[in-house]
Design a protein around this motif. Structure first.
Motif, PDB file in Angstrom:
ATOM      1  N   ALA A 250       0.768  -1.187  -0.090  1.00  0.00           N
ATOM      2  CA  ALA A 250      -0.400  -0.345  -0.465  1.00  0.00           C
ATOM      3  C   ALA A 250       0.800   1.150  -0.455  1.00  0.00           C
ATOM      4  N   GLY A 251       1.963   1.211   0.754  1.00  0.00           N
ATOM      5  CA  GLY A 251       3.060   1.824   0.400  1.00  0.00           C
ATOM      6  C   GLY A 251       3.844   2.587   0.068  1.00  0.00           C
ATOM      7  N   LEU A 252       4.310   1.494  -1.296  1.00  0.00           N
ATOM      8  CA  LEU A 252       4.818   1.966  -2.444  1.00  0.00           C
ATOM      9  C   LEU A 252       4.201   2.625  -2.971  1.00  0.00           C
ATOM     10  N   ARG A 253       2.722   2.126  -3.219  1.00  0.00           N
ATOM     11  CA  ARG A 253       1.315   3.526  -3.892  1.00  0.00           C
ATOM     12  C   ARG A 253       2.183   4.672  -4.607  1.00  0.00           C
ATOM     13  N   GLY A 254       2.473   4.848  -3.372  1.00  0.00           N
ATOM     14  CA  GLY A 254       2.834   6.291  -3.754  1.00  0.00           C
ATOM     15  C   GLY A 254       4.308   7.037  -2.979  1.00  0.00           C
ATOM     16  N   ALA A 255       4.448   6.238  -2.752  1.00  0.00           N
ATOM     17  CA  ALA A 255       6.221   5.800  -2.462  1.00  0.00           C
ATOM     18  C   ALA A 255       7.143   7.537  -3.016  1.00  0.00           C
ATOM     19  N   LEU A 256       6.917   7.527  -4.519  1.00  0.00           N
ATOM     20  CA  LEU A 256       7.114   7.611  -5.087  1.00  0.00           C
ATOM     21  C   LEU A 256       7.176   9.423  -5.664  1.00  0.00           C
ATOM     22  N   ASP A 257       5.936   9.426  -5.637  1.00  0.00           N
ATOM     23  CA  ASP A 257       4.886  10.752  -5.945  1.00  0.00           C
ATOM     24  C   ASP A 257       5.542  11.275  -4.654  1.00  0.00           C
ATOM     25  N   ARG A 258       5.417  10.601  -3.253  1.00  0.00           N
ATOM     26  CA  ARG A 258       5.725  11.151  -1.936  1.00  0.00           C
ATOM     27  C   ARG A 258       7.110  11.794  -1.561  1.00  0.00           C
ATOM     28  N   ALA A 259       7.695  11.404  -2.551  1.00  0.00           N
ATOM     29  CA  ALA A 259      10.186  11.431  -2.492  1.00  0.00           C
ATOM     30  C   ALA A 259      10.197  10.857  -1.254  1.00  0.00           C
TER      31      ALA A 259
ATOM     32  N   SER B  64       3.735  -5.702  -8.019  1.00  0.00           N
ATOM     33  CA  SER B  64       3.212  -5.357  -7.706  1.00  0.00           C
ATOM     34  C   SER B  64       3.306  -4.440  -9.330  1.00  0.00           C
ATOM     35  N   GLY B  65       4.454  -4.550 -10.388  1.00  0.00           N
ATOM     36  CA  GLY B  65       4.653  -3.613 -10.576  1.00  0.00           C
ATOM     37  C   GLY B  65       5.174  -2.165 -11.105  1.00  0.00           C
ATOM     38  N   PHE B  66       5.057  -1.869  -9.823  1.00  0.00           N
ATOM     39  CA  PHE B  66       5.133  -0.211  -9.251  1.00  0.00           C
ATOM     40  C   PHE B  66       6.998  -0.233  -9.668  1.00  0.00           C
ATOM     41  N   ILE B  67       7.417  -1.481  -9.481  1.00  0.00           N
ATOM     42  CA  ILE B  67       8.637  -1.537 -10.454  1.00  0.00           C
ATOM     43  C   ILE B  67       9.628  -0.856 -11.429  1.00  0.00           C
ATOM     44  N   THR B  68       8.421  -0.627 -11.976  1.00  0.00           N
ATOM     45  CA  THR B  68       8.538   0.090 -13.231  1.00  0.00           C
ATOM     46  C   THR B  68       8.887   1.661 -13.539  1.00  0.00           C
ATOM     47  N   GLY B  69       8.074   1.828 -12.884  1.00  0.00           N
ATOM     48  CA  GLY B  69       8.141   3.275 -12.211  1.00  0.00           C
ATOM     49  C   GLY B  69       8.981   4.208 -11.495  1.00  0.00           C
ATOM     50  N   MET B  70       9.553   3.116 -10.404  1.00  0.00           N
ATOM     51  CA  MET B  70      10.814   3.014  -9.827  1.00  0.00           C
ATOM     52  C   MET B  70      11.794   2.862 -10.179  1.00  0.00           C
ATOM     53  N   GLY B  71      11.710   1.986 -10.951  1.00  0.00           N
ATOM     54  CA  GLY B  71      13.428   1.521 -12.039  1.00  0.00           C
ATOM     55  C   GLY B  71      13.729   2.779 -12.828  1.00  0.00           C
ATOM     56  N   GLU B  72      12.647   3.499 -13.534  1.00  0.00           N
ATOM     57  CA  GLU B  72      12.679   4.746 -14.970  1.00  0.00           C
ATOM     58  C   GLU B  72      13.464   5.558 -14.047  1.00  0.00           C
TER      59      GLU B  72
ATOM     60  N   LEU C 299      28.501   4.759 -14.409  1.00  0.00           N
ATOM     61  CA  LEU C 299      27.188   4.825 -13.834  1.00  0.00           C
ATOM     62  C   LEU C 299      27.097   3.346 -13.617  1.00  0.00           C
ATOM     63  N   ALA C 300      26.982   2.613 -12.731  1.00  0.00           N
ATOM     64  CA  ALA C 300      25.730   1.546 -12.520  1.00  0.00           C
ATOM     65  C   ALA C 300      23.850   1.287 -11.718  1.00  0.00           C
ATOM     66  N   VAL C 301      23.476   0.875 -13.011  1.00  0.00           N
ATOM     67  CA  VAL C 301      22.199   1.146 -12.073  1.00  0.00           C
ATOM     68  C   VAL C 301      21.699  -0.590 -12.712  1.00  0.00           C
ATOM     69  N   ASN C 302      21.144  -1.113 -11.368  1.00  0.00           N
ATOM     70  CA  ASN C 302      20.197  -2.240 -11.695  1.00  0.00           C
ATOM     71  C   ASN C 302      18.926  -2.106 -12.072  1.00  0.00           C
ATOM     72  N   LEU C 303      18.963  -3.494 -13.425  1.00  0.00           N
ATOM     73  CA  LEU C 303      16.972  -3.452 -14.143  1.00  0.00           C
ATOM     74  C   LEU C 303      16.709  -4.447 -13.349  1.00  0.00           C
ATOM     75  N   SER C 304      15.408  -4.644 -12.659  1.00  0.00           N
ATOM     76  CA  SER C 304      14.751  -5.653 -12.150  1.00  0.00           C
ATOM     77  C   SER C 304      14.259  -6.535 -14.378  1.00  0.00           C
ATOM     78  N   PRO C 305      14.114  -7.439 -13.728  1.00  0.00           N
ATOM     79  CA  PRO C 305      13.438  -8.854 -14.786  1.00  0.00           C
ATOM     80  C   PRO C 305      12.019  -7.961 -15.338  1.00  0.00           C
ATOM     81  N   VAL C 306      11.319  -7.500 -14.377  1.00  0.00           N
ATOM     82  CA  VAL C 306       9.717  -6.875 -14.223  1.00  0.00           C
ATOM     83  C   VAL C 306      10.094  -6.145 -15.199  1.00  0.00           C
ATOM     84  N   GLN C 307      10.504  -5.431 -14.979  1.00  0.00           N
ATOM     85  CA  GLN C 307      11.546  -4.276 -15.628  1.00  0.00           C
ATOM     86  C   GLN C 307      11.121  -4.268 -17.324  1.00  0.00           C
ATOM     87  N   PHE C 308      12.347  -5.499 -17.020  1.00  0.00           N
ATOM     88  CA  PHE C 308      13.036  -5.281 -18.327  1.00  0.00           C
ATOM     89  C   PHE C 308      11.836  -5.760 -19.490  1.00  0.00           C
ATOM     90  N   ARG C 309      10.672  -6.785 -18.450  1.00  0.00           N
ATOM     91  CA  ARG C 309       9.825  -7.226 -20.363  1.00  0.00           C
ATOM     92  C   ARG C 309       8.961  -6.371 -20.321  1.00  0.00           C
TER      93      ARG C 309
END
Ligand code: C2E
Ligand code: CA
Ligand code: CA
Ligand code: CA
Length: 275
Positions: free
Chosen positions: A28-37, A83-91, A110-120
């Motif tokens: 539930a918290g992750l949903r808006g985590a990005l927007d709430r910085a 939940s699929g939030f990883i895509t927005g978070m990863g971007e 710079l090295a950045v990790n990519l999730s397999p979900v983000q990848f697909r």
């Protein structure tokens, strides 16, 4: 004894309830985590084993939950993937880290990790291209870290994405090398620029013969294939010495620095100068 058994059962039941509740709270918290910085990035240096000095920083995500405090990625990344939030978070991580790295002196990477979900998800290649053009970071200074699970499943489609990423000019690293089922096979299917030896192998250095044999095999293979080899989880000078002897090119771990906020990077440059 019967009452005891029930007590133990209740105890586990309560623990499971708590685990389920915590997971729901995280979701539930992750949903808006990005927007709430609430998301932050930490940067951990990679060190050149021969010459010393910082060669690269790996960006690692942190989540500062308003009530639960810092939630470790090992806990929230799987929830974000489900939940699929990883895509927005990863971007967000990619764009933010590229902007940060654009001010570092070249040729620092710079090295950045990519999730397999983000990848697909469609749009990954575009997101990487955008992060590069918006920040002005030269593509050859960006390294994308993937684990072999990225290649599981629709292998041809995933290889095609890797090739498109490569065509942008970025480097591709195979993370957690040696922990999966078919790490070796993937080296034949895609020309990775770098492999990162998982810290479970580094842990046994410099004393354990089995760990030494494995690290020797991986670095030897890297040399043969022209792939640079990094070791992660380096915590002691003894481990670093063993890695140097085996021809490992970069090392990363608490021996040098934990992941730090971007504001502490200048101090790290001073402390970890090339010898
Ligand atoms: P990873 O990519 O294998 O990252 C290395 C992990 O090892 C990091 O944990 C780092 O803090 C930790 N570490 C570094 N040096 C040492 C050491 O000397 N000893 C020990 N014991 N550990 C060390 P962290 O930051 O908790 O991240 C855990 C995992 O979460 C990462 O493993 C990665 O799989 C994932 N992750 C973190 N940030 C991101 C992200 O932005 N996107 C994605 N998709 N995954 C991420
Ligand atoms: Ca990584
Ligand atoms: Ca790793
Ligand atoms: Ca790992």
């Amino acid at each position: 004894a019967k009452a005891d058994g029930r007590g133990v059962f209740r105890f586990f039941e309560r623990q499971m309830d708590e685990a389920v509740q915590r997971k729901q709270a995280l979701k539930a918290g992750l949903r808006g985590a990005l927007d709430r910085a609430e998301l932050e990035l930490r940067y951990q240096p990679l060190i050149g084993v021969e010459q010393g000095g910082i060669t690269c920083f790996e960006a690692l995500m942190r989540w500062r939950h308003p009530h639960l405090g810092m939630v470790p990625p090992a806990e929230f990344i799987p929830v974000a993937e489900e939940s699929g939030f990883i895509t927005g978070m990863g971007e967000w991580a990619l764009a933010t880290a590229c902007r940060e790295a654009a001010s570092w002196p070249a040729p620092l990477r710079l090295a950045v990790n990519l999730s397999p979900v983000q990848f697909r998800r469609p749009g990954l290649v575009r997101a990487v291209a955008m992060a590069l053009s918006d920040s002005g970071l030269m593509p050859e200074r960006l390294e994308l870290e993937i684990t072999e699970s990225v290649l599981l499943g629709e292998e041809e489609a995933n290889l095609a994405i890797l090739r498109q990423l490569r065509d942008l000019g970025v480097r591709i690293a195979l993370d957690d090398f040696g922990t999966g089922f078919s790490s070796l096979g993937y080296l034949l299917r895609f020309p990775f620029d770098k492999i990162k030896i998982d810290r479970s192998f580094v842990h046994g250095l410099p004393d354990r013969e089995d760990a030494k044999a494995i690290v020797r095999a991986i670095t030897g293979m890297g040399r043969g294939l022209g792939i640079s080899v990094t070791a992660e989880g380096v915590e002691t000078p003894g481990q670093l010495g063993a890695l140097r002897k085996k021809g490992c090119s970069e090392a990363q771990g608490y021996l040098f620095s934990p992941p730090v906020p971007a504001s502490e990077i200048p101090a790290l440059f001073k402390r970890l100068r090339p010898s």
